[in-house]
Design an enzyme around this catalytic site. Structure first.
Site: not given
Length: 381
Positions: A19, A23, A25, A137, A277, A317, A320
């Site tokens: 890249c 960034c 994060y 960023r 990913d 869950c 819920c």
């Protein structure tokens, strides 16, 4: 569970994690092997195999999503080769769609003209106004990237390229939902995708740039209130479109709302394939497109096991009322490691707050859509 015959799309990393930004994060940078520089570039050989093989699979529409890292590092010539190969190998009457996610730093008239001519749909990463965007960023030299991103967006507008804005919701902007929304509207960006920043370190502790569940709930409520007051049917917020689609009986429009994690396959620059990913890991490699047929890749026991964990919810869950919409949330938000899928989503209280707040109005909107039988006004491109 057999996956080989189901519809799926490709999420392709032609430059891997490379890249032109650094960034703070970024979740993908450390998820790939020890390659560097031009080593991480998809070759014409792999590209040809990728396109020709995928176009042989039975799909209503073959969707190629180009991501990274930063896919525009490949240059315009690479994507010219992409469309040439797609035309060569596409079956008669076949439909092909190309999407590309970019930080827009390299978008110029040449790139924008190419995307316009060839019908690419772009996703542009933009976290809001300058101070919010530039907090995390940054370029390698520490400079912000906001000005270049805005310049790229204006170039896309000039050439008539369709694009969405992808907003990562982090500590930089989570307290400013209305400001972010209004900034996008004022700049003529009417297609929004808000993505939660939830990252854990190796010990399972939440990273400092990540948001809390309460912050996520408040942020979504703020966006919803801005949207529903005047923009429903005019501005597309991907999550809101997906909720409406579910309420009128259509299938899940985003993968986190699906029953199984099997809607796409990630293909790295060297042809290695993975189920997601967020989980590009050696133990989750499901094949390589140069040595395995798509039937083998999609039918991999590793893929089947991974996909099934989506519906292996916690006991909470199962009882819920929002499970039909949430489906336990994305696996990455449930636990730092893919070993305990029954863990509640880290964001669960935030999702509940949002649905408590918004669902009555969503039901009203869904009723209008069902009555008119024309939900296209709410649809994501």
């Amino acid at each position: 569970m057999t996956l080989s015959g189901e519809t799926f799309s490709l999420l392709i990393k032609p430059a891997s994690a490379d890249c032109n930004l650094e960034c703070a994060y970024c979740f993908y940078r450390d998820r790939v092997g020890p390659h560097s520089g031009n080593e991480r570039r998809m070759s014409v050989r792999v590209l040809t195999r990728l396109i020709s093989g995928f176009l042989e699979t039975p799909q209503t529409q073959h969707v190629f999503a180009w991501q990274g890292g930063e896919p525009t590092l490949m240059g315009v010539d690479f994507f010219e080769e992409v469309v040439t190969l797609q035309r060569k190998y596409s079956p008669a009457g076949g439909k092909v769609a190309n999407c590309l996610q970019t930080n827009a730093q390299l978008i110029d008239d040449e790139f924008a003209g190419f995307f316009a001519r060839n019908g690419f749909l772009l996703g542009v990463s933009l976290d809001g106004p300058l101070a919010m965007h530039d907090r995390y960023r940054k370029r390698g030299d520490g400079a912000g990237s906001h000005a270049a991103a805005m310049k790229g967006i204006e170039c896309l507008k000039r050439h008539g390229v369709e694009f969405n804005i992808a907003i990562l919701v982090s500590k930089a902007n989570v307290k400013k939902s209305r400001e972010v929304y209004r900034f996008l509207r004022e700049n003529g960006c009417d297609y929004h995708q808000y993505i939660e920043c939830v990252e854990f370190d190796e010990s399972g502790c939440i990273q400092p740039y990540s948001i809390s569940a309460e912050e996520w709930g408040d942020f979504l409520c703020g966006i919803f209130d801005e949207w529903v007051e005047a923009d429903a049917g005019r501005v597309s917020v991907r999550l809101f479109d997906a909720v409406l689609a579910c309420l009128i009986g259509e299938g899940p429009a985003i993968c986190s709302m699906g029953h199984a994690c099997n809607r796409y396959v990630v293909v790295e620059f060297n042809g290695d394939a993975y189920p997601c990913d967020f989980y590009v890991r050696k133990d989750l490699r499901i094949g390589n497109i140069e040595t395995n047929e798509w039937k083998e890749i999609r039918g991999s026991p590793i893929f089947a096991s991974f996909a099934a964990q989506k519906s292996d919810w916690s006991a909470s869950c199962a009882s819920c009322p929002y499970l039909p919409l949430c489906q336990g949330d994305c696996l990455k938000n449930r636990t730092p490691a893919l070993n305990h899928p029954r863990t509640l989503s880290f964001l669960c209280p935030g999702w509940k707050k949002f649905y408590d707040h918004s669902l009555p109005k969503f039901m009203e909107l869904a009723g209008q859509v069902a009555h008119n039988r024309n939900g296209s006004q709410y649809g994501q491109r």
